[in-house]
Design a protein around this motif. Structure first.
Motif, PDB file in Angstrom:
ATOM      1  N   ASP A 231       0.841  -1.208   0.000  1.00 10.83           N
ATOM      2  CA  ASP A 231       0.000   0.000   0.000  1.00 10.83           C
ATOM      3  C   ASP A 231       0.871   1.250   0.000  1.00 10.83           C
ATOM      4  O   ASP A 231       0.552   2.240  -0.680  1.00 10.83           O
ATOM      5  CB  ASP A 231      -0.912   0.011   1.227  1.00 10.83           C
ATOM      6  N   LEU A 232       1.943   1.203   0.750  1.00 13.66           N
ATOM      7  CA  LEU A 232       2.872   2.331   0.836  1.00 13.66           C
ATOM      8  C   LEU A 232       3.456   2.668  -0.536  1.00 13.66           C
ATOM      9  O   LEU A 232       3.578   3.840  -0.898  1.00 13.66           O
ATOM     10  CB  LEU A 232       3.981   1.965   1.832  1.00 13.66           C
ATOM     11  N   TYR A 233       3.783   1.656  -1.307  1.00 13.01           N
ATOM     12  CA  TYR A 233       4.388   1.864  -2.628  1.00 13.01           C
ATOM     13  C   TYR A 233       3.451   2.613  -3.566  1.00 13.01           C
ATOM     14  O   TYR A 233       3.901   3.400  -4.406  1.00 13.01           O
ATOM     15  CB  TYR A 233       4.762   0.512  -3.234  1.00 13.01           C
ATOM     16  N   GLU A 234       2.147   2.420  -3.404  1.00 12.09           N
ATOM     17  CA  GLU A 234       1.163   2.989  -4.321  1.00 12.09           C
ATOM     18  C   GLU A 234       0.551   4.292  -3.827  1.00 12.09           C
ATOM     19  O   GLU A 234      -0.207   4.929  -4.558  1.00 12.09           O
ATOM     20  CB  GLU A 234       0.033   1.976  -4.564  1.00 12.09           C
ATOM     21  N   GLU A 235       0.870   4.717  -2.619  1.00 10.90           N
ATOM     22  CA  GLU A 235       0.191   5.863  -2.026  1.00 10.90           C
ATOM     23  C   GLU A 235       0.649   7.190  -2.625  1.00 10.90           C
ATOM     24  O   GLU A 235       1.829   7.407  -2.857  1.00 10.90           O
ATOM     25  CB  GLU A 235       0.423   5.873  -0.496  1.00 10.90           C
TER      26      GLU A 235
ATOM     27  N   LEU B 177       1.369   4.996   6.869  1.00 15.94           N
ATOM     28  CA  LEU B 177       1.670   3.627   6.459  1.00 15.94           C
ATOM     29  C   LEU B 177       3.072   3.213   6.896  1.00 15.94           C
ATOM     30  O   LEU B 177       3.276   2.074   7.343  1.00 15.94           O
ATOM     31  CB  LEU B 177       1.525   3.496   4.941  1.00 15.94           C
ATOM     32  N   ASP B 178       4.026   4.126   6.767  1.00 14.43           N
ATOM     33  CA  ASP B 178       5.390   3.806   7.191  1.00 14.43           C
ATOM     34  C   ASP B 178       5.442   3.590   8.700  1.00 14.43           C
ATOM     35  O   ASP B 178       6.108   2.666   9.181  1.00 14.43           O
ATOM     36  CB  ASP B 178       6.336   4.923   6.773  1.00 14.43           C
ATOM     37  N   ARG B 179       4.732   4.428   9.431  1.00 10.89           N
ATOM     38  CA  ARG B 179       4.658   4.237  10.885  1.00 10.89           C
ATOM     39  C   ARG B 179       4.059   2.876  11.212  1.00 10.89           C
ATOM     40  O   ARG B 179       4.565   2.148  12.084  1.00 10.89           O
ATOM     41  CB  ARG B 179       3.802   5.348  11.493  1.00 10.89           C
TER      42      ARG B 179
ATOM     43  N   PRO C 208      13.393   7.519  -4.994  1.00 17.68           N
ATOM     44  CA  PRO C 208      13.394   7.344  -3.538  1.00 17.68           C
ATOM     45  C   PRO C 208      12.268   6.445  -3.041  1.00 17.68           C
ATOM     46  O   PRO C 208      12.470   5.651  -2.123  1.00 17.68           O
ATOM     47  CB  PRO C 208      13.241   8.777  -3.017  1.00 17.68           C
ATOM     48  N   ARG C 209      11.085   6.556  -3.671  1.00 14.03           N
ATOM     49  CA  ARG C 209       9.972   5.698  -3.233  1.00 14.03           C
ATOM     50  C   ARG C 209      10.275   4.232  -3.521  1.00 14.03           C
ATOM     51  O   ARG C 209       9.993   3.351  -2.691  1.00 14.03           O
ATOM     52  CB  ARG C 209       8.668   6.111  -3.928  1.00 14.03           C
ATOM     53  N   THR C 210      10.837   3.947  -4.677  1.00 18.39           N
ATOM     54  CA  THR C 210      11.184   2.567  -5.023  1.00 18.39           C
ATOM     55  C   THR C 210      12.221   2.009  -4.069  1.00 18.39           C
ATOM     56  O   THR C 210      12.115   0.866  -3.600  1.00 18.39           O
ATOM     57  CB  THR C 210      11.698   2.490  -6.470  1.00 18.39           C
TER      58      THR C 210
END
Length: 205
Positions: A104-108, A117-119, A158-160
């Motif tokens: 989910d984090l990857y697509e946000e 999501l990271d938390r 950076p997201r990847t």
């Protein structure tokens, strides 16, 4: 309300370092007199999110290189310790949950939701540590780095990298290779601090 709204905007990256906050404009925006705006700005200055410029105006601060180094060192120490304590107790179900959060984090798209999501991802990894005080300290320090999330939009390099490092941690944990998981976590925190948190001011010596 004024203080929290402005704090959220600074942490989300909506108000960039160097942005001057003017009392009269904020008073008009929030529909209040200058006095509550003045109090809100002072609280933000005391918390380090604003700084007074030579012309006496208040501007959004950036994190200085030394601030980033100190934050990084403390976070690595605490979060690696939390993972070392938690990893032996993590279940297969917990690891599956962490993978779903990471996907989910990857697509946000929204930086605020990305931060949540990271938390949540790290909370799953550290949740079996059995040390509530340690987890509270980690949560407090992670809040100082919220501005990082606005600098890694969906589809960016950076997201990847962010997603891949999370995946590598989970891969190591799934084989009970706790040392490798902790090493990747330390690198992950260091990369995030060093490349994503804005550093637009020189060190103070």
């Amino acid at each position: 309300m004024i203080t929290q709204t402005l704090r959220d905007e600074i942490e989300a990256g909506s108000l960039l370092p160097g942005t001057v906050l003017k009392q009269e404009e904020l008073a008009e925006r929030f529909g209040v007199s200058r006095q509550p705006v003045r109090h809100a700005l002072e609280r933000l200055r005391e918390s380090g999110l604003l700084e007074k410029r030579p012309d006496r105006s208040l501007a959004v601060t950036g994190l200085r290189a030394n601030d980033v180094r100190e934050l990084c060192q403390i976070r690595i120490s605490l979060e690696v310790t939390a993972l070392q304590l938690s990893a032996p107790n993590l279940t297969a179900s917990a690891l599956r949950k962490a993978r779903r959060i990471n996907e989910d984090l990857y697509e946000e798209d929204d930086p605020g939701i990305l931060a949540e999501l990271d938390r949540d991802f790290h909370a799953v990894l550290y949740g079996a540590s059995g040390n509530a005080r340690l987890l509270a300290m980690i949560e407090s320090l992670r809040g100082e780095a919220k501005r990082a999330y606005a600098l890694q939009p969906k589809g960016s390099r950076p997201r990847t990298a962010f997603f891949d490092e999370h995946s590598q941690i989970l891969d190591a944990l799934s084989t009970q290779d706790i040392k490798t998981a902790c090493d990747i976590l330390a690198t992950h925190i260091g990369v995030t601090a060093g490349t994503l948190i804005p550093i637009d001011q020189p060190d103070k010596t």
